[in-house]
Design a protein around this motif. Structure first.
Motif, PDB file in Angstrom:
ATOM      1  N   MET A  50       5.113  -0.298  -7.690  1.00  7.48           N
ATOM      2  CA  MET A  50       4.655  -0.147  -9.078  1.00  7.48           C
ATOM      3  C   MET A  50       5.439  -1.058 -10.019  1.00  7.48           C
ATOM      4  N   VAL A  51       6.730  -1.212  -9.758  1.00  6.05           N
ATOM      5  CA  VAL A  51       7.534  -2.129 -10.579  1.00  6.05           C
ATOM      6  C   VAL A  51       7.018  -3.556 -10.392  1.00  6.05           C
ATOM      7  N   ALA A  52       6.742  -3.954  -9.159  1.00  6.81           N
ATOM      8  CA  ALA A  52       6.222  -5.297  -8.899  1.00  6.81           C
ATOM      9  C   ALA A  52       4.843  -5.479  -9.536  1.00  6.81           C
ATOM     10  N   TRP A  53       3.998  -4.463  -9.476  1.00 14.30           N
ATOM     11  CA  TRP A  53       2.660  -4.530 -10.056  1.00 14.30           C
ATOM     12  C   TRP A  53       2.732  -4.698 -11.574  1.00 14.30           C
ATOM     13  N   SER A  54       3.738  -4.093 -12.189  1.00  8.57           N
ATOM     14  CA  SER A  54       3.844  -4.127 -13.645  1.00  8.57           C
ATOM     15  C   SER A  54       4.162  -5.515 -14.188  1.00  8.57           C
ATOM     16  N   PHE A  55       4.550  -6.456 -13.346  1.00  7.19           N
ATOM     17  CA  PHE A  55       4.799  -7.820 -13.814  1.00  7.19           C
ATOM     18  C   PHE A  55       3.510  -8.521 -14.220  1.00  7.19           C
ATOM     19  N   GLU A  56       2.373  -8.040 -13.731  1.00  9.86           N
ATOM     20  CA  GLU A  56       1.045  -8.542 -14.080  1.00  9.86           C
ATOM     21  C   GLU A  56       0.897 -10.042 -13.820  1.00  9.86           C
ATOM     22  N   THR A  57       1.456 -10.486 -12.711  1.00  7.96           N
ATOM     23  CA  THR A  57       1.284 -11.861 -12.268  1.00  7.96           C
ATOM     24  C   THR A  57       0.733 -11.838 -10.846  1.00  7.96           C
ATOM     25  N   LEU A  58       0.290 -12.986 -10.382  1.00  4.45           N
ATOM     26  CA  LEU A  58      -0.231 -13.067  -9.019  1.00  4.45           C
ATOM     27  C   LEU A  58       0.858 -12.716  -8.003  1.00  4.45           C
ATOM     28  N   LEU A  59       2.053 -13.229  -8.220  1.00  2.44           N
ATOM     29  CA  LEU A  59       3.157 -12.926  -7.323  1.00  2.44           C
ATOM     30  C   LEU A  59       3.508 -11.440  -7.341  1.00  2.44           C
ATOM     31  N   GLY A  60       3.427 -10.811  -8.509  1.00  2.00           N
ATOM     32  CA  GLY A  60       3.681  -9.380  -8.613  1.00  2.00           C
ATOM     33  C   GLY A  60       2.653  -8.561  -7.854  1.00  2.00           C
ATOM     34  N   VAL A  61       1.392  -8.969  -7.937  1.00  3.74           N
ATOM     35  CA  VAL A  61       0.329  -8.260  -7.220  1.00  3.74           C
ATOM     36  C   VAL A  61       0.500  -8.428  -5.708  1.00  3.74           C
ATOM     37  N   ILE A  62       0.847  -9.644  -5.281  1.00  3.13           N
ATOM     38  CA  ILE A  62       1.064  -9.886  -3.855  1.00  3.13           C
ATOM     39  C   ILE A  62       2.257  -9.059  -3.362  1.00  3.13           C
ATOM     40  N   ALA A  63       3.346  -9.041  -4.133  1.00  2.00           N
ATOM     41  CA  ALA A  63       4.532  -8.262  -3.753  1.00  2.00           C
ATOM     42  C   ALA A  63       4.205  -6.777  -3.708  1.00  2.00           C
ATOM     43  N   ALA A  64       3.405  -6.295  -4.660  1.00  2.00           N
ATOM     44  CA  ALA A  64       3.027  -4.879  -4.665  1.00  2.00           C
ATOM     45  C   ALA A  64       2.203  -4.534  -3.428  1.00  2.00           C
ATOM     46  N   GLY A  65       1.278  -5.406  -3.066  1.00  2.00           N
ATOM     47  CA  GLY A  65       0.490  -5.178  -1.850  1.00  2.00           C
ATOM     48  C   GLY A  65       1.348  -5.187  -0.597  1.00  2.00           C
ATOM     49  N   ALA A  66       2.288  -6.134  -0.523  1.00  2.00           N
ATOM     50  CA  ALA A  66       3.179  -6.210   0.627  1.00  2.00           C
ATOM     51  C   ALA A  66       4.074  -4.977   0.694  1.00  2.00           C
ATOM     52  N   LEU A  67       4.568  -4.512  -0.440  1.00  2.00           N
ATOM     53  CA  LEU A  67       5.409  -3.310  -0.448  1.00  2.00           C
ATOM     54  C   LEU A  67       4.606  -2.074  -0.067  1.00  2.00           C
ATOM     55  N   GLY A  68       3.354  -2.000  -0.500  1.00  2.00           N
ATOM     56  CA  GLY A  68       2.505  -0.878  -0.108  1.00  2.00           C
ATOM     57  C   GLY A  68       2.276  -0.850   1.391  1.00  2.00           C
TER      58      GLY A  68
END
Length: 122
Positions: A50-68
């Protein structure tokens, strides 16, 4: 900026947990013992995602998916194979003993070279 600090701290904590060195194991277990419970670790990884998703960037979304994905796989492995954690601890203890032995050999082997140098050049 604050969330970036949280991301760095969470990442460092997970890295120190997974490295599994003996001098890091006790402080992590006493202060962050919830990481040794598979369900609570899943919740921690979800928080990191959720912290990674909150960055609202492509890298944040990719990191959030990888962490999930990491959270789900990690929880599955820890629940399905309860002896996995003990086996990892045993392997890391053996590797750490080997590293200490090699370090001592290098110190004895190269100790004379360091002894002849002034203290400011060591």
């Amino acid at each position: 900026m604050v969330l970036g600090g949280y991301g760095i701290c969470f990442g460092t904590l997970v890295c120190c947990l997974e490295v599994n060195l003996s001098f890091l194991r006790r402080p992590i277990a006493s202060n962050f013992g919830f990481l040794y419970n598979p369900f609570l670790r899943l919740m921690f990884y979800a928080l990191c995602a959720m912290v990674a998703w909150s960055f609202e960037t492509l890298l944040g979304v990719i990191a959030a998916g990888a962490l999930g994905l990491l959270a789900l796989v990690n929880t599955y492995v820890l629940c399905r194979y309860p002896g996995y954690r003990a086996a990892l601890k045993e392997i890391s203890d053996e590797e750490e003993k080997m590293m200490k032995r090699e370090g001592r050999k290098q110190i004895w082997k190269n100790g004379a070279a360091f002894a002849s140098l002034p203290w400011w050049e060591v």
